[in-house]
Design a protein around this motif. Structure first.
Motif, short mmCIF file in Angstrom:
data_model
loop_
_atom_site.label_atom_id
_atom_site.label_comp_id
_atom_site.label_asym_id
_atom_site.label_seq_id
_atom_site.Cartn_x
_atom_site.Cartn_y
_atom_site.Cartn_z
N GLU A 70 0.84 -1.20 0.00
CA GLU A 70 0.00 0.00 0.00
C GLU A 70 0.87 1.25 0.00
N ASN A 71 0.42 2.27 -0.72
CA ASN A 71 1.21 3.50 -0.87
C ASN A 71 0.30 4.71 -0.73
N PHE A 72 -0.32 4.84 0.43
CA PHE A 72 -1.22 5.97 0.65
C PHE A 72 -0.48 7.17 1.26
N GLN A 73 0.74 6.97 1.73
CA GLN A 73 1.51 8.06 2.33
C GLN A 73 2.91 8.14 1.73
N HIS A 74 3.04 7.75 0.46
CA HIS A 74 4.34 7.76 -0.22
C HIS A 74 5.39 7.01 0.60
N ASP A 75 5.13 5.75 0.85
CA ASP A 75 6.03 4.93 1.65
C ASP A 75 7.41 4.84 1.00
N HIS A 76 8.46 5.16 1.76
CA HIS A 76 9.81 5.16 1.21
C HIS A 76 10.41 3.76 1.12
N ASN A 77 9.68 2.74 1.60
CA ASN A 77 10.20 1.38 1.56
C ASN A 77 9.90 0.66 0.25
N ILE A 78 9.10 1.25 -0.60
CA ILE A 78 8.66 0.55 -1.80
C ILE A 78 9.83 0.16 -2.69
N GLY A 79 10.80 1.04 -2.84
CA GLY A 79 11.97 0.71 -3.67
C GLY A 79 12.67 -0.54 -3.18
N THR A 80 12.81 -0.68 -1.87
CA THR A 80 13.44 -1.86 -1.30
C THR A 80 12.60 -3.11 -1.57
N VAL A 81 11.29 -2.98 -1.47
CA VAL A 81 10.40 -4.11 -1.76
C VAL A 81 10.56 -4.55 -3.21
N VAL A 82 10.62 -3.60 -4.13
CA VAL A 82 10.77 -3.92 -5.55
C VAL A 82 12.10 -4.62 -5.79
N ARG A 83 13.15 -4.11 -5.19
CA ARG A 83 14.48 -4.72 -5.38
C ARG A 83 14.50 -6.16 -4.87
N THR A 84 13.89 -6.40 -3.72
CA THR A 84 13.86 -7.74 -3.16
C THR A 84 12.98 -8.67 -4.00
N ALA A 85 11.85 -8.15 -4.47
CA ALA A 85 10.98 -8.95 -5.33
C ALA A 85 11.71 -9.37 -6.60
N ASN A 86 12.51 -8.48 -7.14
CA ASN A 86 13.30 -8.80 -8.32
C ASN A 86 14.32 -9.90 -8.00
N ALA A 87 14.96 -9.81 -6.84
CA ALA A 87 15.96 -10.81 -6.46
C ALA A 87 15.36 -12.20 -6.34
N PHE A 88 14.09 -12.26 -5.90
CA PHE A 88 13.43 -13.55 -5.72
C PHE A 88 12.54 -13.90 -6.92
N ALA A 89 12.63 -13.13 -8.00
CA ALA A 89 11.90 -13.40 -9.25
C ALA A 89 10.40 -13.49 -9.02
N ALA A 90 9.85 -12.50 -8.32
CA ALA A 90 8.39 -12.43 -8.16
C ALA A 90 7.74 -12.19 -9.51
N ALA A 91 6.52 -12.68 -9.67
CA ALA A 91 5.82 -12.49 -10.93
C ALA A 91 5.60 -11.01 -11.22
N ALA A 92 5.24 -10.24 -10.19
CA ALA A 92 4.98 -8.82 -10.37
C ALA A 92 4.93 -8.15 -9.00
N VAL A 93 5.10 -6.82 -9.02
CA VAL A 93 4.91 -6.01 -7.82
C VAL A 93 3.75 -5.06 -8.09
N HIS A 94 2.87 -4.94 -7.11
CA HIS A 94 1.67 -4.11 -7.24
C HIS A 94 1.75 -2.95 -6.24
N ILE A 95 1.59 -1.73 -6.75
CA ILE A 95 1.55 -0.55 -5.90
C ILE A 95 0.08 -0.17 -5.75
N VAL A 96 -0.39 -0.10 -4.51
CA VAL A 96 -1.80 0.19 -4.25
C VAL A 96 -1.91 1.58 -3.63
N GLY A 97 -2.68 2.45 -4.26
CA GLY A 97 -2.84 3.81 -3.74
C GLY A 97 -2.21 4.81 -4.68
N LYS A 98 -1.29 5.61 -4.18
CA LYS A 98 -0.63 6.63 -5.00
C LYS A 98 0.27 5.96 -6.03
N ARG A 99 0.22 6.48 -7.26
CA ARG A 99 1.01 5.89 -8.34
C ARG A 99 2.50 6.18 -8.17
#
Length: 216
Positions: free
Chosen positions: A72-101
């Motif tokens: 969820e990204n309703f307050q411009h969470d600064h952790n999203i970049g880290t989540v995306v990087r980790t998802a890439n490392a583990f070959a997640a199918a996709a990352v979904h940002i919910v709330g602010k684009r």
């Protein structure tokens, strides 16, 4: 680190990566002529050296795991970049940002260029996406009734849903979740960093469902 134009995309100061291709160039359209000529200083595994970005994404699509990650990204969470990087490392199918684009991409270390990203204005939009694809929504929050992730069996095809730093999951997110798991903590705080929590739960999925022999 500095961004540079063209297919090199990412470069680090100093001798990182590989220099120009030695000898005759490979006859393979996956390779980028500019990288072959000037070297490849991107932050990619050796198997993808000199490859075009599009070729890397296409090959990764044959390797991705069937779990998705949402935050969820309703307050411009600064952790999203880290989540995306980790998802890439583990070959997640996709990352979904919910709330602010918009979100701070610095922490992703340009891995977002190789990772499929989706935006949903609301949690209901994410739930609709998951329902259409038969994905179980598994929320992560230390709340009463949550299953300890240390002993829970995560669904193979699922969406791992994380809340924001501080407030945690929204009420709407808790409502759409089919399961909720928690991370055991032994200190004084109620929660841990959202980026760290995402890494822990993603790796739990990897331990349960992935083949370590296929890792780079």
């Amino acid at each position: 680190m500095i961004d540079v134009p063209g297919p090199t995309e990412w470069v680090a100061r100093g001798e990182v990566g590989v220099g120009p291709w030695p000898g005759p160039w490979p006859d393979d359209d996956r390779y980028d002529p500019e990288l072959l000529e000037h070297g490849d200083r991107r932050n990619v595994v050796d198997a993808y050296r000199y490859w075009r970005r599009e070729a890397i994404v296409s090959d990764m699509d044959t390797r991705r795991h069937p779990f998705h990650v949402a935050i969820e990204n309703f307050q411009h969470d600064h952790n999203i970049g880290t989540v995306v990087r980790t998802a890439n490392a583990f070959a997640a199918a996709a990352v979904h940002i919910v709330g602010k684009r918009r979100w701070n991409r610095r922490g992703a270390m340009v891995t977002d260029r190789y990772q499929h990203l989706h935006h949903h204005a609301t949690v209901a939009g994410l739930a609709e996406f998951a329902g259409e694809r038969g994905l179980t929504v598994v929320a992560v929050d230390n709340m009463p009734g949550a299953e300890p992730v240390e002993t829970a069996e995560l669904p193979r095809e699922c969406v791992l849903l994380f809340g924001q730093e501080g407030p945690g999951l929204s009420g709407e997110a808790k409502d759409v979740a089919e399961r909720v798991v928690s991370i055991a903590q032994f200190g004084t705080t109620r929660s841990i960093n959202a980026g760290v929590a995402a890494g822990i739960v993603m790796h739990t999925w990897i331990r349960q469902h992935a083949d370590p022999g296929l890792a780079w």
